[in-house]
Design an enzyme around this catalytic site. Structure first.
Site, PDB file in Angstrom:
ATOM      1  N   LYS A  36      30.386  48.684   1.639  1.00 62.16           N
ATOM      2  CA  LYS A  36      30.690  48.440   3.065  1.00 62.16           C
ATOM      3  C   LYS A  36      29.451  47.933   3.813  1.00 62.16           C
ATOM      4  CE  LYS A  36      31.957  52.697   4.061  1.00 62.16           C
ATOM      5  NZ  LYS A  36      31.648  53.359   2.789  1.00 62.16           N
ATOM      6  N   ARG A  39      36.388  57.724  10.076  1.00 61.56           N
ATOM      7  CA  ARG A  39      36.334  58.436   8.807  1.00 61.56           C
ATOM      8  C   ARG A  39      37.322  59.590   8.752  1.00 61.56           C
ATOM      9  NH1 ARG A  39      30.780  57.076   7.009  1.00 61.56           N
ATOM     10  NH2 ARG A  39      30.269  58.127   5.071  1.00 61.56           N
ATOM     11  N   ARG A  81      21.037  53.415  -5.871  1.00 61.75           N
ATOM     12  CA  ARG A  81      20.907  52.691  -4.604  1.00 61.75           C
ATOM     13  C   ARG A  81      19.581  53.000  -3.920  1.00 61.75           C
ATOM     14  NH1 ARG A  81      25.583  52.916  -0.090  1.00 61.75           N
ATOM     15  NH2 ARG A  81      24.905  55.038   0.343  1.00 61.75           N
ATOM     16  N   ARG A 102      18.051  57.580  -0.377  1.00 57.28           N
ATOM     17  CA  ARG A 102      18.587  58.487   0.630  1.00 57.28           C
ATOM     18  C   ARG A 102      18.793  59.859   0.005  1.00 57.28           C
ATOM     19  NH1 ARG A 102      23.730  55.441   3.158  1.00 57.28           N
ATOM     20  NH2 ARG A 102      24.483  57.573   3.123  1.00 57.28           N
ATOM     21  N   ARG A 148      30.268  64.270  -1.164  1.00 55.79           N
ATOM     22  CA  ARG A 148      30.674  63.141  -0.321  1.00 55.79           C
ATOM     23  C   ARG A 148      31.981  62.518  -0.817  1.00 55.79           C
ATOM     24  NH1 ARG A 148      25.797  59.381  -0.467  1.00 55.79           N
ATOM     25  NH2 ARG A 148      26.810  58.174   1.178  1.00 55.79           N
TER      26      ARG A 148
HETATM   27  P1  AMP Z   1      27.156  56.542   5.457  1.00 54.72           P
HETATM   28  O1  AMP Z   1      25.848  55.859   5.591  1.00 54.72           O
HETATM   29  O2  AMP Z   1      28.292  55.809   6.129  1.00 54.72           O
HETATM   30  O3  AMP Z   1      27.482  56.909   4.035  1.00 54.72           O
HETATM   31  O4  AMP Z   1      27.023  57.917   6.268  1.00 54.72           O
HETATM   32  C1  AMP Z   1      26.073  58.898   5.902  1.00 54.72           C
HETATM   33  C2  AMP Z   1      26.454  60.226   6.520  1.00 54.72           C
HETATM   34  O5  AMP Z   1      26.473  60.118   7.953  1.00 54.72           O
HETATM   35  C3  AMP Z   1      27.828  60.758   6.156  1.00 54.72           C
HETATM   36  O6  AMP Z   1      27.830  61.437   4.907  1.00 54.72           O
HETATM   37  C4  AMP Z   1      28.118  61.698   7.321  1.00 54.72           C
HETATM   38  O7  AMP Z   1      27.367  62.901   7.220  1.00 54.72           O
HETATM   39  C5  AMP Z   1      27.544  60.914   8.495  1.00 54.72           C
HETATM   40  N1  AMP Z   1      28.548  59.987   9.072  1.00 54.72           N
HETATM   41  C6  AMP Z   1      28.491  58.632   9.079  1.00 54.72           C
HETATM   42  N2  AMP Z   1      29.577  58.121   9.687  1.00 54.72           N
HETATM   43  C7  AMP Z   1      30.341  59.166  10.070  1.00 54.72           C
HETATM   44  C8  AMP Z   1      31.589  59.292  10.728  1.00 54.72           C
HETATM   45  N3  AMP Z   1      32.291  58.224  11.117  1.00 54.72           N
HETATM   46  N4  AMP Z   1      32.072  60.553  10.945  1.00 54.72           N
HETATM   47  C9  AMP Z   1      31.366  61.635  10.580  1.00 54.72           C
HETATM   48  N5  AMP Z   1      30.193  61.595   9.936  1.00 54.72           N
HETATM   49  C10 AMP Z   1      29.672  60.371   9.683  1.00 54.72           C
END
Ligand code: AMP
Length: 221
Positions: free
Chosen positions: A17, A92, A131, A164, A175
């Site tokens: 994404k 999400r 990654r 990360r 996750r």
């Molecule tokens: P990502 O980079 O999109 O994988 O997001 C990393 C982390 O940020 C996720 O595992 C959540 O802890 C938090 N996060 C990101 N986007 C959301 C969202 N829309 N709702 C809730 N938590 C989020």
């Protein structure tokens, strides 16, 4: 002139994404909103939002809906979102998707589509574990499949590439579970609204980009 576009990129962590979102942003000249990037920046800067979010991010859980929805609602008001947006990592949960509908309706805007990147769990784990993310610009690389020219350095901005904390194997499993239980139901939510477009997320960045182009219709010219 590039046409306006309003899309959501849906898919499990590691589906591509972020990478595809950045490409679409460049292609269409619209804003890309990655809630994960915004939260990581807030964590790094130790803002109140960052302090609240870090406890959830570290364990692979979701940050509360109210926090995220406000953040996106504010970001969508920015000038660079006037022509459209690419949402990456939002919504999400079903409540987030419902809130987005309200936000867009009050502004008389409609989504063009929801691009759902699909790929099996074993490919996801392989992608996430290798990654690397740029500390400065958020660009993504992979140690085996898409290595940087100079080890540990971002090709785009020269920033430092790091792993990360939530891309470590222990957190990946959480996750993925969170995705299956809380985010995957969004596929039906958007299918019912006639917006879901399923895209095979396995393969090279360029292959996936071409599949997205076919679904979107053109290259934004
Ligand atoms: P990502 O980079 O999109 O994988 O997001 C990393 C982390 O940020 C996720 O595992 C959540 O802890 C938090 N996060 C990101 N986007 C959301 C969202 N829309 N709702 C809730 N938590 C989020």
């Amino acid at each position: 002139m590039a046409r306006a576009i309003r899309v959501i990129l849906l898919g499990p962590p590691g589906a591509g994404k972020g990478t595809q979102g950045k490409l679409l942003q460049e292609q269409f000249g619209v804003c890309q909103i990655s809630t994960g990037d915004i939260l990581r920046k807030a964590v790094a800067e130790q803002t109140p939002l960052g302090r609240e979010a870090s406890q959830y991010i570290q364990r692979g859980a979701l940050v509360p809906d109210s926090v995220i929805v406000n953040l996106v609602a504010e970001r969508l008001k920015d000038k660079d979102c006037e022509k459209g947006f690419i949402l990456d990592g939002f919504p999400r949960t079903i409540p987030q998707a419902e809130s987005l509908e309200v936000i867009l309706k009050t502004r008389n805007l409609a989504l063009d589509g929801v691009l759902s990147l699909r790929l099996p769990h074993n490919v996801i784990v392989e992608r996430l574990a290798g990654r690397r993310t740029c500390k400065n610009c958020g660009a993504l690389k992979h140690v085996a499949f898409d290595p940087p020219t100079k080890q540990g350095i971002c090709d785009r901005c020269g920033g430092e590439l790091y792993q990360r904390e939530d891309d470590r194997e222990e957190t990946i499993a959480t996750r993925l579970k969170v995705y299956d239980t809380q985010t995957a139901p969004l596929e039906d939510f958007y299918r019912e609204r006639g917006l879901l477009r399923e895209i095979d997320g396995v393969g090279k960045v360029e292959d996936i980009r071409n599949r997205i182009d076919q679904v979107i219709g053109d290259r934004g010219q």
